[in-house]
Design a protein around this motif. Structure first.
Motif, PDB file in Angstrom:
ATOM      1  N   UNK A  21      31.108   9.085  48.713  1.00  0.00           N
ATOM      2  CA  UNK A  21      31.898   8.882  49.927  1.00  0.00           C
ATOM      3  C   UNK A  21      31.840  10.125  50.821  1.00  0.00           C
ATOM      4  N   UNK A  22      31.973  11.293  50.218  1.00  0.00           N
ATOM      5  CA  UNK A  22      31.905  12.548  50.992  1.00  0.00           C
ATOM      6  C   UNK A  22      30.522  12.712  51.636  1.00  0.00           C
ATOM      7  N   UNK A  23      29.464  12.421  50.876  1.00  0.00           N
ATOM      8  CA  UNK A  23      28.106  12.538  51.416  1.00  0.00           C
ATOM      9  C   UNK A  23      27.897  11.591  52.590  1.00  0.00           C
ATOM     10  N   UNK A  24      28.427  10.382  52.473  1.00  0.00           N
ATOM     11  CA  UNK A  24      28.302   9.415  53.567  1.00  0.00           C
ATOM     12  C   UNK A  24      29.091   9.875  54.786  1.00  0.00           C
ATOM     13  N   UNK A  25      30.308  10.321  54.585  1.00  0.00           N
ATOM     14  CA  UNK A  25      31.138  10.772  55.702  1.00  0.00           C
ATOM     15  C   UNK A  25      30.536  11.985  56.397  1.00  0.00           C
ATOM     16  N   UNK A  26      29.819  12.812  55.650  1.00  0.00           N
ATOM     17  CA  UNK A  26      29.171  13.997  56.233  1.00  0.00           C
ATOM     18  C   UNK A  26      27.860  13.641  56.926  1.00  0.00           C
ATOM     19  N   UNK A  27      27.421  12.399  56.787  1.00  0.00           N
ATOM     20  CA  UNK A  27      26.163  11.979  57.407  1.00  0.00           C
ATOM     21  C   UNK A  27      24.938  12.317  56.580  1.00  0.00           C
ATOM     22  N   UNK A  28      25.156  12.693  55.320  1.00  0.00           N
ATOM     23  CA  UNK A  28      24.036  13.062  54.454  1.00  0.00           C
ATOM     24  C   UNK A  28      23.336  11.861  53.835  1.00  0.00           C
ATOM     25  N   UNK A  29      24.042  10.728  53.722  1.00  0.00           N
ATOM     26  CA  UNK A  29      23.455   9.503  53.182  1.00  0.00           C
ATOM     27  C   UNK A  29      23.964   8.314  53.986  1.00  0.00           C
ATOM     28  N   UNK A  30      23.200   7.228  53.973  1.00  0.00           N
ATOM     29  CA  UNK A  30      23.642   5.996  54.634  1.00  0.00           C
ATOM     30  C   UNK A  30      24.607   5.268  53.700  1.00  0.00           C
ATOM     31  N   UNK A  31      25.358   4.352  54.253  1.00  0.00           N
ATOM     32  CA  UNK A  31      26.297   3.563  53.461  1.00  0.00           C
ATOM     33  C   UNK A  31      25.538   2.663  52.494  1.00  0.00           C
ATOM     34  N   UNK A  32      26.040   2.562  51.288  1.00  0.00           N
ATOM     35  CA  UNK A  32      25.401   1.722  50.285  1.00  0.00           C
ATOM     36  C   UNK A  32      25.364   0.263  50.742  1.00  0.00           C
ATOM     37  N   UNK A  33      26.308  -0.140  51.562  1.00  0.00           N
ATOM     38  CA  UNK A  33      26.316  -1.510  52.075  1.00  0.00           C
ATOM     39  C   UNK A  33      25.053  -1.816  52.882  1.00  0.00           C
ATOM     40  N   UNK A  34      24.540  -0.817  53.600  1.00  0.00           N
ATOM     41  CA  UNK A  34      23.301  -0.983  54.372  1.00  0.00           C
ATOM     42  C   UNK A  34      22.129  -1.259  53.425  1.00  0.00           C
ATOM     43  N   UNK A  35      22.074  -0.531  52.336  1.00  0.00           N
ATOM     44  CA  UNK A  35      21.009  -0.709  51.356  1.00  0.00           C
ATOM     45  C   UNK A  35      21.133  -2.076  50.689  1.00  0.00           C
ATOM     46  N   UNK A  36      22.352  -2.436  50.302  1.00  0.00           N
ATOM     47  CA  UNK A  36      22.558  -3.727  49.640  1.00  0.00           C
ATOM     48  C   UNK A  36      22.209  -4.897  50.550  1.00  0.00           C
ATOM     49  N   UNK A  37      22.485  -4.770  51.824  1.00  0.00           N
ATOM     50  CA  UNK A  37      22.125  -5.821  52.778  1.00  0.00           C
ATOM     51  C   UNK A  37      20.608  -6.015  52.791  1.00  0.00           C
ATOM     52  N   UNK A  38      19.866  -4.924  52.825  1.00  0.00           N
ATOM     53  CA  UNK A  38      18.406  -4.993  52.805  1.00  0.00           C
ATOM     54  C   UNK A  38      17.923  -5.643  51.507  1.00  0.00           C
ATOM     55  N   UNK A  39      18.485  -5.203  50.384  1.00  0.00           N
ATOM     56  CA  UNK A  39      18.065  -5.725  49.080  1.00  0.00           C
ATOM     57  C   UNK A  39      18.300  -7.228  49.017  1.00  0.00           C
ATOM     58  N   UNK A  40      19.445  -7.672  49.454  1.00  0.00           N
ATOM     59  CA  UNK A  40      19.762  -9.102  49.383  1.00  0.00           C
ATOM     60  C   UNK A  40      18.827  -9.936  50.266  1.00  0.00           C
ATOM     61  N   UNK A  41      18.362  -9.369  51.369  1.00  0.00           N
ATOM     62  CA  UNK A  41      17.449 -10.093  52.257  1.00  0.00           C
ATOM     63  C   UNK A  41      16.018 -10.129  51.731  1.00  0.00           C
TER      64      UNK A  41
END
Length: 91
Positions: A21-41
Motif C-alpha cells: 500500500x505504501x509503495x502504491x501511494x508513493x507511486x512506486x508500483x501500480x495498483x494490483x487491481x490494474x494487474x488483475x484486470x489485465x490478467x482476467x482479460x
C-alpha cells in the motif's frame, strides 16, 4: 517477498499488505487491481495467488491462475509500469 490479500485470493500478514500500500501511494508500483484486470482479460481462469516480489531492486507482481484444465500458470508483471514480463506453467 510480499503477498497481498486481493479479493480473498492470497495470503499474507498485514506488514506485507501495508508495504504494498505504501509503495502504491508513493507511486512506486501500480495498483494490483490494474494487474488483475489485465490478467482476467487475457488469461482465463481463476486467480489463486497474488504476490509482490522484490528482485534486484525491482518489484514484480506474480499472479497465479488455474485454468479450466487445472493447469497453473504464473504471470509476472513489472510492478512499476504494469507491463507483462513473462508467463510460465507451474510444475
Amino acid at each position: 517477498m510480499a503477498s497481498l490479500l486481493v479479493c480473498g485470493v492470497a495470503l499474507a500478514d498485514g506488514d506485507h499488505r501495508n508495504k504494498a500500500k505504501r509503495l502504491h501511494q508513493a507511486g512506486d508500483i501500480v495498483a494490483v487491481e490494474q494487474i488483475l484486470s489485465y490478467v482476467r482479460q487475457h488469461h482465463p481462469g481463476r486467480v489463486i495467488e497474488v504476490d509482490l516480489e522484490e528482485k534486484g531492486g525491482r518489484y514484480l507482481y506474480e499472479i497465479e491462475v488455474v485454468d479450466s484444465t487445472g493447469e497453473v500458470k504464473e504471470h509476472y508483471f513489472d510492478a512499476k509500469s504494469g507491463k507483462p514480463v513473462k508467463s510460465e506453467t507451474k510444475d
